[in-house]
Design a protein around this motif. Structure first.
Motif, PDB file in Angstrom:
ATOM      1  N   GLN A 179       0.836  -1.202   0.000  1.00  0.00           N
ATOM      2  CA  GLN A 179       0.000   0.000   0.000  1.00  0.00           C
ATOM      3  C   GLN A 179       0.870   1.251   0.000  1.00  0.00           C
ATOM      4  N   SER A 180       0.456   2.251  -0.744  1.00  0.00           N
ATOM      5  CA  SER A 180       1.155   3.541  -0.771  1.00  0.00           C
ATOM      6  C   SER A 180       0.168   4.652  -0.434  1.00  0.00           C
ATOM      7  N   ALA A 181      -0.462   4.525   0.721  1.00  0.00           N
ATOM      8  CA  ALA A 181      -1.542   5.452   1.091  1.00  0.00           C
ATOM      9  C   ALA A 181      -1.060   6.887   1.226  1.00  0.00           C
ATOM     10  N   GLN A 182       0.205   7.087   1.609  1.00  0.00           N
ATOM     11  CA  GLN A 182       0.689   8.434   1.844  1.00  0.00           C
ATOM     12  C   GLN A 182       1.197   9.123   0.579  1.00  0.00           C
ATOM     13  N   VAL A 183       1.295   8.388  -0.525  1.00  0.00           N
ATOM     14  CA  VAL A 183       1.812   8.971  -1.767  1.00  0.00           C
ATOM     15  C   VAL A 183       0.714   9.018  -2.833  1.00  0.00           C
ATOM     16  N   ALA A 184       0.440   7.863  -3.461  1.00  0.00           N
ATOM     17  CA  ALA A 184      -0.535   7.837  -4.552  1.00  0.00           C
ATOM     18  C   ALA A 184      -1.855   7.181  -4.157  1.00  0.00           C
ATOM     19  N   ASP A 185      -1.947   6.709  -2.898  1.00  0.00           N
ATOM     20  CA  ASP A 185      -3.171   6.084  -2.421  1.00  0.00           C
ATOM     21  C   ASP A 185      -3.548   4.874  -3.276  1.00  0.00           C
ATOM     22  N   LEU A 186      -2.561   4.059  -3.644  1.00  0.00           N
ATOM     23  CA  LEU A 186      -2.793   2.872  -4.459  1.00  0.00           C
ATOM     24  C   LEU A 186      -2.456   1.617  -3.666  1.00  0.00           C
ATOM     25  N   VAL A 187      -3.093   0.500  -4.068  1.00  0.00           N
ATOM     26  CA  VAL A 187      -2.849  -0.785  -3.420  1.00  0.00           C
ATOM     27  C   VAL A 187      -2.590  -1.829  -4.502  1.00  0.00           C
ATOM     28  N   PHE A 188      -1.532  -2.598  -4.328  1.00  0.00           N
ATOM     29  CA  PHE A 188      -1.270  -3.750  -5.193  1.00  0.00           C
ATOM     30  C   PHE A 188      -1.326  -4.993  -4.325  1.00  0.00           C
ATOM     31  N   GLY A 189      -2.067  -6.004  -4.799  1.00  0.00           N
ATOM     32  CA  GLY A 189      -2.211  -7.219  -4.004  1.00  0.00           C
ATOM     33  C   GLY A 189      -2.069  -8.485  -4.826  1.00  0.00           C
ATOM     34  N   THR A 190      -1.750  -9.553  -4.125  1.00  0.00           N
ATOM     35  CA  THR A 190      -1.675 -10.879  -4.750  1.00  0.00           C
ATOM     36  C   THR A 190      -2.426 -11.867  -3.873  1.00  0.00           C
ATOM     37  N   TRP A 191      -3.299 -12.656  -4.514  1.00  0.00           N
ATOM     38  CA  TRP A 191      -4.066 -13.672  -3.798  1.00  0.00           C
ATOM     39  C   TRP A 191      -3.532 -15.041  -4.213  1.00  0.00           C
ATOM     40  N   TYR A 192      -2.998 -15.762  -3.229  1.00  0.00           N
ATOM     41  CA  TYR A 192      -2.424 -17.094  -3.483  1.00  0.00           C
ATOM     42  C   TYR A 192      -3.447 -18.157  -3.098  1.00  0.00           C
ATOM     43  N   VAL A 193      -3.739 -19.035  -4.039  1.00  0.00           N
ATOM     44  CA  VAL A 193      -4.709 -20.102  -3.798  1.00  0.00           C
ATOM     45  C   VAL A 193      -4.071 -21.437  -4.165  1.00  0.00           C
ATOM     46  N   TYR A 194      -4.112 -22.383  -3.234  1.00  0.00           N
ATOM     47  CA  TYR A 194      -3.537 -23.718  -3.458  1.00  0.00           C
ATOM     48  C   TYR A 194      -4.612 -24.774  -3.229  1.00  0.00           C
ATOM     49  N   SER A 195      -4.601 -25.788  -4.102  1.00  0.00           N
ATOM     50  CA  SER A 195      -5.573 -26.873  -3.986  1.00  0.00           C
ATOM     51  C   SER A 195      -4.982 -28.006  -3.146  1.00  0.00           C
ATOM     52  N   ALA A 196      -5.840 -28.947  -2.746  1.00  0.00           N
ATOM     53  CA  ALA A 196      -5.400 -30.057  -1.908  1.00  0.00           C
ATOM     54  C   ALA A 196      -4.410 -30.971  -2.629  1.00  0.00           C
ATOM     55  N   ASP A 197      -4.470 -31.033  -3.955  1.00  0.00           N
ATOM     56  CA  ASP A 197      -3.558 -31.914  -4.696  1.00  0.00           C
ATOM     57  C   ASP A 197      -2.262 -31.221  -5.096  1.00  0.00           C
ATOM     58  N   GLY A 198      -2.029 -29.986  -4.577  1.00  0.00           N
ATOM     59  CA  GLY A 198      -0.772 -29.287  -4.858  1.00  0.00           C
ATOM     60  C   GLY A 198      -0.843 -28.265  -5.965  1.00  0.00           C
ATOM     61  N   GLY A 199      -1.963 -28.144  -6.615  1.00  0.00           N
ATOM     62  CA  GLY A 199      -2.098 -27.137  -7.655  1.00  0.00           C
ATOM     63  C   GLY A 199      -2.120 -25.726  -7.065  1.00  0.00           C
ATOM     64  N   SER A 200      -1.757 -24.756  -7.879  1.00  0.00           N
ATOM     65  CA  SER A 200      -1.719 -23.374  -7.383  1.00  0.00           C
ATOM     66  C   SER A 200      -2.257 -22.411  -8.423  1.00  0.00           C
ATOM     67  N   ARG A 201      -2.788 -21.319  -7.946  1.00  0.00           N
ATOM     68  CA  ARG A 201      -3.259 -20.254  -8.829  1.00  0.00           C
ATOM     69  C   ARG A 201      -3.109 -18.930  -8.079  1.00  0.00           C
ATOM     70  N   TRP A 202      -2.526 -17.962  -8.763  1.00  0.00           N
ATOM     71  CA  TRP A 202      -2.308 -16.657  -8.165  1.00  0.00           C
ATOM     72  C   TRP A 202      -3.099 -15.608  -8.921  1.00  0.00           C
ATOM     73  N   TYR A 203      -3.748 -14.713  -8.160  1.00  0.00           N
ATOM     74  CA  TYR A 203      -4.478 -13.603  -8.743  1.00  0.00           C
ATOM     75  C   TYR A 203      -3.839 -12.293  -8.263  1.00  0.00           C
ATOM     76  N   THR A 204      -3.774 -11.329  -9.158  1.00  0.00           N
ATOM     77  CA  THR A 204      -3.212 -10.032  -8.766  1.00  0.00           C
ATOM     78  C   THR A 204      -4.311  -8.985  -8.691  1.00  0.00           C
ATOM     79  N   ILE A 205      -4.137  -8.055  -7.788  1.00  0.00           N
ATOM     80  CA  ILE A 205      -5.062  -6.938  -7.603  1.00  0.00           C
ATOM     81  C   ILE A 205      -4.281  -5.677  -7.954  1.00  0.00           C
ATOM     82  N   GLN A 206      -4.630  -5.019  -9.074  1.00  0.00           N
ATOM     83  CA  GLN A 206      -3.827  -3.925  -9.588  1.00  0.00           C
ATOM     84  C   GLN A 206      -4.647  -2.641  -9.729  1.00  0.00           C
TER      85      GLN A 206
END
Length: 211
Positions: A179-206
């Motif tokens: 987060q850069s609330a004091q400068v540009a008030d922007l947030v960048f995020g990443t959501w990590y999701v893993y399945s029970a069999d070891g699979g993975s998927r990542w989502y970004t918040i831009q």
């Protein structure tokens, strides 16, 4: 009445001894006189004190009065009896200070913990995030807080959520925020999701801003 001054080597020595004793007694009395009030204020060690700062309203624009309350537990019976506020500068930045007045008494403080609460009102003249320092009239540090001064239409968050977050009850998932609330008030995020069999998927918040 005639005053007879000591004469001879023995007399001069007696005179010097008397003067030395008088100077020592005077210095001892002065030290006792000035040190005793401070001793009364410090009957118990400082670690027993607690302090919390509350600011109401939590957010307001410049020119709006803010009520500052400092409260907690005191480590003896000589609890603060008043409060005042001031504005200054520290390391080139604006610093608001709330000073709690301690009682000026020669009576010993009771050896008992006591609750205290003191309130003062201050009105910031400019927008920004400013450090607020709470201390005693003896200069003893109590607590700190941040005064957030902004327009009512400013939706920036008051807290920085930068970090790695997860919910223990939700296995295989987590979030990272920058987060850069004091400068540009922007947030960048990443959501990590893993399945029970070891699979993975990542989502970004831009290109995200607070509304």
């Amino acid at each position: 009445m005639k005053v007879v001054r000591p004469t001879g080597k023995s007399g001069r020595m007696q005179t010097r001894m008397a003067r030395s004793a008088w100077r020592w007694a005077t210095a001892w009395f002065a030290a006792l006189h000035f040190a005793f009030p401070a001793t009364a204020q410090e009957a118990l060690p400082f670690p027993g004190r607690t302090a919390a700062v509350a600011i109401m309203p939590a957010m307001a624009d410049a020119g709006s009065a803010r009520v500052i309350t400092v409260s907690g537990m005191w480590n003896n019976g000589c609890i603060p009896v008043g409060a005042s506020s001031s504005i200054g500068f520290s390391a080139g930045e604006t610093l608001y200070t709330v000073t709690l007045a301690l009682p000026e008494t020669l009576a010993p403080c009771t050896a008992a913990f006591a609750p205290y609460s003191q309130t003062v009102t201050l009105t910031p003249a400019s927008r920004g995030r400013f450090r607020l320092l709470a201390k005693t009239s003896l200069g003893e540090y109590l607590a700190e807080a941040v005064i957030d001064v902004r327009a009512a239409s400013d939706n920036r968050p008051r807290a920085d959520i930068t970090g790695v977050w997860y919910e223990p009850s939700t296995n295989g998932s987590g979030l990272t925020f920058v987060q850069s609330a004091q400068v540009a008030d922007l947030v960048f995020g990443t959501w990590y999701v893993y399945s029970a069999d070891g699979g993975s998927r990542w989502y970004t918040i831009q290109n995200t801003a607070w509304r």
